[in-house]
Write a protein that holds these residues in place. Structure first.
Motif, PDB file in Angstrom:
ATOM      1  N   UNK A 105       0.908  -1.211  -0.076  1.00  0.00           N
ATOM      2  CA  UNK A 105      -0.026  -0.002   0.025  1.00  0.00           C
ATOM      3  C   UNK A 105       0.772   1.271   0.320  1.00  0.00           C
ATOM      4  N   UNK A 106       0.187   2.369  -0.167  1.00  0.00           N
ATOM      5  CA  UNK A 106       1.054   3.594   0.102  1.00  0.00           C
ATOM      6  C   UNK A 106       1.796   3.754   1.490  1.00  0.00           C
ATOM      7  N   UNK A 107       1.437   2.922   2.591  1.00  0.00           N
ATOM      8  CA  UNK A 107       1.916   3.186   3.975  1.00  0.00           C
ATOM      9  C   UNK A 107       2.479   2.250   4.217  1.00  0.00           C
ATOM     10  N   UNK A 108       1.986   0.982   4.024  1.00  0.00           N
ATOM     11  CA  UNK A 108       2.496  -0.203   4.615  1.00  0.00           C
ATOM     12  C   UNK A 108       2.621  -1.282   3.512  1.00  0.00           C
TER      13      UNK A 108
ATOM     14  N   UNK B  21       3.503 -13.279  -5.998  1.00  0.00           N
ATOM     15  CA  UNK B  21       2.725 -12.209  -6.641  1.00  0.00           C
ATOM     16  C   UNK B  21       2.607 -11.216  -5.745  1.00  0.00           C
ATOM     17  N   UNK B  22       2.872  -9.978  -6.329  1.00  0.00           N
ATOM     18  CA  UNK B  22       2.795  -8.684  -5.715  1.00  0.00           C
ATOM     19  C   UNK B  22       1.731  -7.761  -5.940  1.00  0.00           C
ATOM     20  N   UNK B  23       0.815  -7.400  -5.206  1.00  0.00           N
ATOM     21  CA  UNK B  23      -0.122  -6.471  -5.215  1.00  0.00           C
ATOM     22  C   UNK B  23       0.321  -5.062  -4.948  1.00  0.00           C
ATOM     23  N   UNK B  24       0.391  -3.979  -5.769  1.00  0.00           N
ATOM     24  CA  UNK B  24       0.700  -2.883  -5.408  1.00  0.00           C
ATOM     25  C   UNK B  24      -0.124  -1.984  -5.813  1.00  0.00           C
ATOM     26  N   UNK B  25      -0.140  -0.601  -4.908  1.00  0.00           N
ATOM     27  CA  UNK B  25      -1.088   0.304  -5.104  1.00  0.00           C
ATOM     28  C   UNK B  25      -0.835   1.294  -6.098  1.00  0.00           C
ATOM     29  N   UNK B  26      -0.890   0.935  -7.312  1.00  0.00           N
ATOM     30  CA  UNK B  26      -0.246   1.622  -8.392  1.00  0.00           C
ATOM     31  C   UNK B  26      -0.819   0.650  -9.751  1.00  0.00           C
ATOM     32  N   UNK B  27      -1.198   1.328 -10.923  1.00  0.00           N
ATOM     33  CA  UNK B  27      -1.605   0.580 -12.025  1.00  0.00           C
ATOM     34  C   UNK B  27      -0.353   0.032 -12.787  1.00  0.00           C
ATOM     35  N   UNK B  28       0.275  -1.475 -12.527  1.00  0.00           N
ATOM     36  CA  UNK B  28       1.277  -1.937 -13.135  1.00  0.00           C
ATOM     37  C   UNK B  28       1.314  -1.777 -14.606  1.00  0.00           C
ATOM     38  N   UNK B  29       2.461  -1.635 -15.305  1.00  0.00           N
ATOM     39  CA  UNK B  29       2.681  -1.272 -16.477  1.00  0.00           C
ATOM     40  C   UNK B  29       3.444  -2.669 -17.045  1.00  0.00           C
ATOM     41  N   UNK B  30       2.894  -3.512 -17.318  1.00  0.00           N
ATOM     42  CA  UNK B  30       3.356  -5.032 -17.484  1.00  0.00           C
ATOM     43  C   UNK B  30       4.226  -5.261 -16.688  1.00  0.00           C
ATOM     44  N   UNK B  31       5.632  -5.230 -16.679  1.00  0.00           N
ATOM     45  CA  UNK B  31       6.495  -5.951 -15.967  1.00  0.00           C
ATOM     46  C   UNK B  31       7.036  -4.843 -14.875  1.00  0.00           C
TER      47      UNK B  31
ATOM     48  N   UNK C 263       6.257  -1.526 -12.090  1.00  0.00           N
ATOM     49  CA  UNK C 263       5.329  -0.612 -11.151  1.00  0.00           C
ATOM     50  C   UNK C 263       5.883   0.761 -10.759  1.00  0.00           C
ATOM     51  N   UNK C 264       5.048   1.788 -10.863  1.00  0.00           N
ATOM     52  CA  UNK C 264       5.519   3.373 -10.320  1.00  0.00           C
ATOM     53  C   UNK C 264       4.675   3.524  -9.355  1.00  0.00           C
ATOM     54  N   UNK C 265       4.809   3.708  -8.180  1.00  0.00           N
ATOM     55  CA  UNK C 265       3.967   4.039  -7.016  1.00  0.00           C
ATOM     56  C   UNK C 265       3.738   5.410  -7.054  1.00  0.00           C
ATOM     57  N   UNK C 266       2.426   6.170  -6.876  1.00  0.00           N
ATOM     58  CA  UNK C 266       2.501   7.441  -6.618  1.00  0.00           C
ATOM     59  C   UNK C 266       2.274   7.898  -5.329  1.00  0.00           C
ATOM     60  N   UNK C 267       1.718   7.112  -4.266  1.00  0.00           N
ATOM     61  CA  UNK C 267       1.855   7.542  -2.912  1.00  0.00           C
ATOM     62  C   UNK C 267       2.637   7.214  -1.804  1.00  0.00           C
ATOM     63  N   UNK C 268       3.898   6.365  -2.654  1.00  0.00           N
ATOM     64  CA  UNK C 268       5.250   6.013  -2.215  1.00  0.00           C
ATOM     65  C   UNK C 268       6.157   6.045  -3.403  1.00  0.00           C
ATOM     66  N   UNK C 269       7.250   6.588  -2.963  1.00  0.00           N
ATOM     67  CA  UNK C 269       8.277   6.956  -4.157  1.00  0.00           C
ATOM     68  C   UNK C 269       8.966   5.601  -4.385  1.00  0.00           C
TER      69      UNK C 269
END
Length: 320
Positions: free
Chosen positions: A16-19, A66-76, A78-84
């Protein structure tokens, strides 16, 4: 020579963006093991968190991840907006010797969890009788995420969405006044601006301005706690308004996605006050949609209370 532990199971992570939460899922007994939560601000990237977890659990030798991330993955990638943080699945697979790795959105993971939830894993806001193949999950936390799950075929298909960036419209004269205050600082009022942890603070400050009172410097958790305790009228009004606006945003999301099979509310905020949400105007605002009212009234609406829906969904998500 003594053999080391054989590789097996799937590492699952919910970022998530925090944890960040990490666990090992074993298909043989359908269980999540070695669940740990880490604060993102304590690490300089996901690779450091994964290394820390693996060092803490040397017996775990996952074959896949399997990694779930608070961002829209772009293929391979992931760039997170709420966490750098930014990372690539292929690089993580090479670093940790995984055969396969999947990157999915965090609310895709919540969606994949829906068929695996048991009756004790949710709080029912409205029972509903709808029998549609598409369901939705939506929830406020650091941001406002959402996804839909199509169950009409195998494997099920979860589609990540961005409801947090949908425009949020006021309803009634009081909310028009609230919007007038908000637009002094924000050129666009969108759902995540108010329906999130930081959004609860913005809503609190704006309501104070409308009421002509001085707001204390409270965080979202403090606002919720005072509202639930009944010790602060402004905090209570803020949380009630939060629930009402969530009803509006939820209806918009369902109508836009066609997910009439059920709404499952998730995220890091709502599980702490499902009863308050049920007693609020949430469901009235959710169903107040003219000719679509009947469709929305027939939908089951539930708050997910399972402690780790993201990890559960990542455990069962197809890796391709």
């Amino acid at each position: 020579m003594k053999r080391g532990p054989e590789r097996g199971g799937r590492l699952v992570a919910d970022i998530g963006g925090t944890n960040t939460r990490i666990a090992l899922y074993q298909l043989t007994d359908d269980r999540l093991r070695a669940i740990k939560r880490y604060r993102n601000c304590d690490f300089n990237g996901l690779e450091a968190v994964l290394s820390h977890w693996l060092d803490e659990h040397p017996e775990a030798r996952p074959r896949d991840a399997c990694i779930a991330v608070a961002a829209p993955p772009e293929g391979d990638c992931a760039h997170m907006s709420n966490c750098n943080w930014s990372f690539r699945g292929s690089e993580l697979a090479a670093r940790f010797n995984w055969d396969r790795v999947g990157l999915i959105n965090d609310f895709q993971a919540n969606a994949f969890a829906l068929p695996w939830l048991q009756p004790g894993d949710w709080y029912e806001i409205h029972p509903g009788t709808a029998r549609y193949a598409r369901m939705a999950t939506l929830g406020p936390g650091t941001g406002l995420g959402g996804a839909v799950l199509d169950t009409g075929s195998e494997p099920h298909r979860a589609i990540a969405c961005e409801p947090g960036h949908m425009a949020l419209a006021p309803q009634g004269l009081q909310e028009l006044e609230l919007w007038r205050v908000l637009m002094h600082e924000h050129s666009r009022i969108y759902s995540e601006l108010l329906l999130s942890g930081p959004g609860l603070q913005r809503l609190y400050q704006a309501l104070a301005t409308v009421d002509g009172v001085v707001a204390e410097p409270l965080c979202g958790e403090e606002i919720s706690a005072r509202a639930l305790a009944g010790s602060d009228a402004l905090c209570a009004a803020t949380l009630r308004r939060f629930c009402s606006l969530l009803g509006t945003a939820s209806a918009d999301f369902i109508l836009a996605s066609g997910a009439f099979g059920g709404l499952y509310l998730a995220g890091g905020i709502l599980p702490s006050f499902p009863g308050f949400l049920q007693d609020s105007e949430f469901h009235q605002r959710f169903t107040d949609r003219g000719p679509m009212q009947g469709h929305l009234q027939r939908m089951p609406v539930r708050v997910i209370t399972h402690p780790q829906p993201g990890l559960l969904g990542a455990a069962h998500a197809p890796l391709g």
